[in-house]
Design a protein around this motif. Sequence first.
Motif, PDB file in Angstrom:
ATOM      1  N   ALA A 222      25.222  42.423  64.809  1.00 49.88           N
ATOM      2  CA  ALA A 222      26.069  41.196  64.231  1.00 49.88           C
ATOM      3  C   ALA A 222      26.658  40.687  65.144  1.00 49.88           C
ATOM      4  CB  ALA A 222      28.010  42.869  63.529  1.00 49.88           C
ATOM      5  N   SER A 223      26.713  41.149  67.148  1.00 46.26           N
ATOM      6  CA  SER A 223      27.215  41.238  67.640  1.00 46.26           C
ATOM      7  C   SER A 223      27.161  41.818  69.141  1.00 46.26           C
ATOM      8  CB  SER A 223      29.419  40.445  67.822  1.00 46.26           C
ATOM      9  OG  SER A 223      29.272  41.564  67.384  1.00 46.26           O
ATOM     10  N   ILE A 224      26.797  40.984  69.715  1.00 45.77           N
ATOM     11  CA  ILE A 224      26.344  42.090  71.269  1.00 45.77           C
ATOM     12  C   ILE A 224      27.575  41.678  72.450  1.00 45.77           C
ATOM     13  CG2 ILE A 224      24.694  42.875  70.692  1.00 45.77           C
ATOM     14  CD1 ILE A 224      23.894  40.088  72.442  1.00 45.77           C
ATOM     15  N   ASN A 225      27.564  42.203  73.447  1.00 47.37           N
ATOM     16  CA  ASN A 225      28.621  42.092  74.342  1.00 47.37           C
ATOM     17  C   ASN A 225      28.332  42.291  75.843  1.00 47.37           C
ATOM     18  OD1 ASN A 225      31.049  41.253  76.761  1.00 47.37           O
ATOM     19  ND2 ASN A 225      32.434  41.497  75.471  1.00 47.37           N
ATOM     20  N   ILE A 226      27.302  42.413  76.312  1.00 47.29           N
ATOM     21  CA  ILE A 226      26.702  42.283  78.132  1.00 47.29           C
ATOM     22  C   ILE A 226      27.893  41.288  78.996  1.00 47.29           C
ATOM     23  CG2 ILE A 226      25.045  43.410  76.256  1.00 47.29           C
ATOM     24  CD1 ILE A 226      23.465  40.844  76.858  1.00 47.29           C
ATOM     25  N   ALA A 227      28.868  41.363  79.021  1.00 46.14           N
ATOM     26  CA  ALA A 227      28.914  40.418  80.281  1.00 46.14           C
ATOM     27  C   ALA A 227      28.895  41.209  81.264  1.00 46.14           C
ATOM     28  CB  ALA A 227      30.308  40.483  79.248  1.00 46.14           C
ATOM     29  N   GLY A 228      29.085  42.600  81.515  1.00 44.96           N
ATOM     30  CA  GLY A 228      28.508  43.088  82.264  1.00 44.96           C
ATOM     31  C   GLY A 228      27.067  42.929  83.082  1.00 44.96           C
ATOM     32  N   LEU A 229      26.326  42.814  82.313  1.00 44.54           N
ATOM     33  CA  LEU A 229      24.725  42.675  82.486  1.00 44.54           C
ATOM     34  C   LEU A 229      24.719  41.022  82.773  1.00 44.54           C
ATOM     35  CD1 LEU A 229      22.361  43.960  83.231  1.00 44.54           C
ATOM     36  CD2 LEU A 229      21.473  43.219  80.722  1.00 44.54           C
ATOM     37  N   PHE A 230      25.421  40.116  81.695  1.00 42.10           N
ATOM     38  CA  PHE A 230      24.863  38.274  82.598  1.00 42.10           C
ATOM     39  C   PHE A 230      26.624  38.509  82.461  1.00 42.10           C
ATOM     40  CE2 PHE A 230      21.327  40.168  80.131  1.00 42.10           C
ATOM     41  CZ  PHE A 230      19.983  38.671  81.067  1.00 42.10           C
ATOM     42  N   PRO A 231      26.946  37.677  83.516  1.00 39.97           N
ATOM     43  CA  PRO A 231      28.366  37.874  83.997  1.00 39.97           C
ATOM     44  C   PRO A 231      28.648  36.110  82.422  1.00 39.97           C
ATOM     45  CG  PRO A 231      27.401  37.356  85.781  1.00 39.97           C
ATOM     46  CD  PRO A 231      26.545  37.512  84.481  1.00 39.97           C
ATOM     47  N   GLY A 232      30.085  37.717  81.550  1.00 39.68           N
ATOM     48  CA  GLY A 232      30.346  36.742  80.524  1.00 39.68           C
ATOM     49  C   GLY A 232      29.422  36.314  79.435  1.00 39.68           C
ATOM     50  N   LEU A 233      28.714  36.984  79.578  1.00 38.88           N
ATOM     51  CA  LEU A 233      27.405  36.453  78.195  1.00 38.88           C
ATOM     52  C   LEU A 233      28.107  37.523  76.742  1.00 38.88           C
ATOM     53  CD1 LEU A 233      25.048  35.017  76.900  1.00 38.88           C
ATOM     54  CD2 LEU A 233      24.019  36.532  77.950  1.00 38.88           C
ATOM     55  N   ARG A 234      28.026  37.223  75.829  1.00 42.83           N
ATOM     56  CA  ARG A 234      28.422  37.448  74.349  1.00 42.83           C
ATOM     57  C   ARG A 234      27.947  36.875  73.803  1.00 42.83           C
ATOM     58  NH1 ARG A 234      33.139  35.778  75.905  1.00 42.83           N
ATOM     59  NH2 ARG A 234      34.783  35.144  75.029  1.00 42.83           N
ATOM     60  N   SER A 235      27.583  37.404  72.512  1.00 40.26           N
ATOM     61  CA  SER A 235      26.968  36.410  71.317  1.00 40.26           C
ATOM     62  C   SER A 235      27.223  36.679  69.651  1.00 40.26           C
ATOM     63  CB  SER A 235      25.466  36.545  71.298  1.00 40.26           C
ATOM     64  OG  SER A 235      24.543  36.728  70.218  1.00 40.26           O
ATOM     65  N   GLY A 236      27.483  36.094  68.741  1.00 41.56           N
ATOM     66  CA  GLY A 236      27.353  36.018  67.520  1.00 41.56           C
ATOM     67  C   GLY A 236      26.351  37.716  66.436  1.00 41.56           C
ATOM     68  N   ALA A 237      26.489  36.772  65.269  1.00 42.04           N
ATOM     69  CA  ALA A 237      24.877  37.443  64.923  1.00 42.04           C
ATOM     70  C   ALA A 237      23.987  36.870  65.181  1.00 42.04           C
ATOM     71  CB  ALA A 237      24.886  37.386  63.618  1.00 42.04           C
ATOM     72  N   PHE A 238      23.191  37.787  65.853  1.00 41.13           N
ATOM     73  CA  PHE A 238      21.784  36.834  66.061  1.00 41.13           C
ATOM     74  C   PHE A 238      20.458  37.939  65.987  1.00 41.13           C
ATOM     75  CE2 PHE A 238      21.735  40.651  69.111  1.00 41.13           C
ATOM     76  CZ  PHE A 238      20.948  40.804  69.173  1.00 41.13           C
ATOM     77  N   ARG A 239      19.682  37.402  65.526  1.00 42.59           N
ATOM     78  CA  ARG A 239      18.307  38.097  64.960  1.00 42.59           C
ATOM     79  C   ARG A 239      17.332  37.417  65.488  1.00 42.59           C
ATOM     80  NH1 ARG A 239      15.809  40.912  60.941  1.00 42.59           N
ATOM     81  NH2 ARG A 239      13.934  40.657  60.521  1.00 42.59           N
ATOM     82  N   PHE A 240      15.969  38.121  66.096  1.00 42.41           N
ATOM     83  CA  PHE A 240      15.172  37.903  66.338  1.00 42.41           C
ATOM     84  C   PHE A 240      13.475  38.784  66.127  1.00 42.41           C
ATOM     85  CE2 PHE A 240      15.847  41.649  68.413  1.00 42.41           C
ATOM     86  CZ  PHE A 240      14.562  42.187  69.633  1.00 42.41           C
TER      87      PHE A 240
END
Length: 468
Positions: A222-240
């Motif tokens: 539904a969402s991820i927040n990995i700002a610690g790994l990639f500065p500031g990066l977060r995402s809404g709903a995604f699929r891969f």
Amino acid sequence: MEANEHLADERSPRQRTSKTLFRWKTAGVVLVVSVGAVWLLRVPLMNLAIRGYLDAKGIDAEVVGDELGFSRVELKDLRVGKRSAPDLTAERAELLLEWNGFRPTVREISLDEPMLNARLDRNGLSFGSLDQFIPAKSTEPFTLPSTVVNIEQGRVYVATPYGVVAGHIETKGRLDRDFDLKMRAHSIAVPGQPDELEELILVGTASNGPQGLKARLEGGAASINIAGLFPGLRSGAFRFEGEINGQTDFSRLTGFMKGTAERVLKTDDTGASEVVFTLNLDDLHLSQHMQPTDWDGTAKITAAAARAGDMTIQKPDIDVTFTGTNGTGTGSWSASAGALEGPGFRISGTQAGGQLEAKLKNGPALIGANGAIALKDGSIQPAQRAKLRALFATLDSTPLVDLAGQSSRALDTALQGFSAATRFNATWRQGFGEIIVPGGVEVVGRGGVRLALIETDERLLHVELPSG
């Protein structure tokens, strides 16, 4: 006389043979009894040996030997690591042995309900006290072991700075052939720990059989927040989803990965919406030491819109093709976009393209690109043009008044509709990059006005990009 005859009888060959046989029989009985005692006590002796080994290694662990044979060892209630937070537990473990002279090798491993705890961070993946059993890097060619690994109802918990991922794993078969793996994983909320992987779900399979190697992984969140790994990066709903196919010895691989994201944000005012990406690995050759020797592929990323501060761009589209051999890669790129808008200006369309170069050996990777960019149907907003006219108006009381007036009117007309083009070079290494515009920028405006910014000191513009 009789005493001498009796002494002679005792020293006869028959008597000596009889005593020798008696001694051998006695030794045989003792040996059989000893072997029998060792066999009867084999499990307690095995437990003592295991305990001694663990103590000598300083490993906090418990294991109970349940059965020991020449070709089979069975253990139960296995625990490695602290009792309060074990790194590995298993209800039962069975080892099937194969003997090469006096040296046994493990032919098959079966684990019932094992549970593994791991941690993933910037330093990599750690299995706690089990790390000491991971073989050191070898200069020998890579080969999969011929061991059979059967895991039933396996569980894996991976703690990350963004939350905990729980996985269920089952395997069956021999690693180097006829092997199958199934995996399901999801994020779980742990009280007192961050939960930045909202509703993460992963499903994977892998097989290594007569048809070759095949692995597949798909999932979403539904969402991820990995700002610690990639500065500031977060995402809404995604699929891969992704897939790899190849030879069972990993000498040649092909594969793809593709996905969509509702939005990808780096900061509150920098990101993209409705992002779609694809990566195709058309052909990858690996050496016996798992180093890439040849590769070919393509990549593509598009978005409905992107934003960087006060600038927005509609429908950005980037395509890349790449190829390489022995640590040196080349390729080409192209990009296009719809409307580009910023403070006081608007560009209706953008086209760009050029070449890529990568050097991946002998130190940190060096990525280089060059190309040309063209801006079409640009315009400067009336308020900004008014500021420019006011600047020319300051020359009204000078001998340049006629020239200034004419230039002001021509420039005002030109900036209502213009196109521009230039070339550039870019490099990136170890988080530091730079963009250089080595030549002129030509602007053609409405009314036939042509402006040219020419190079000075061999370069028109040099922009350094900070690390991050």
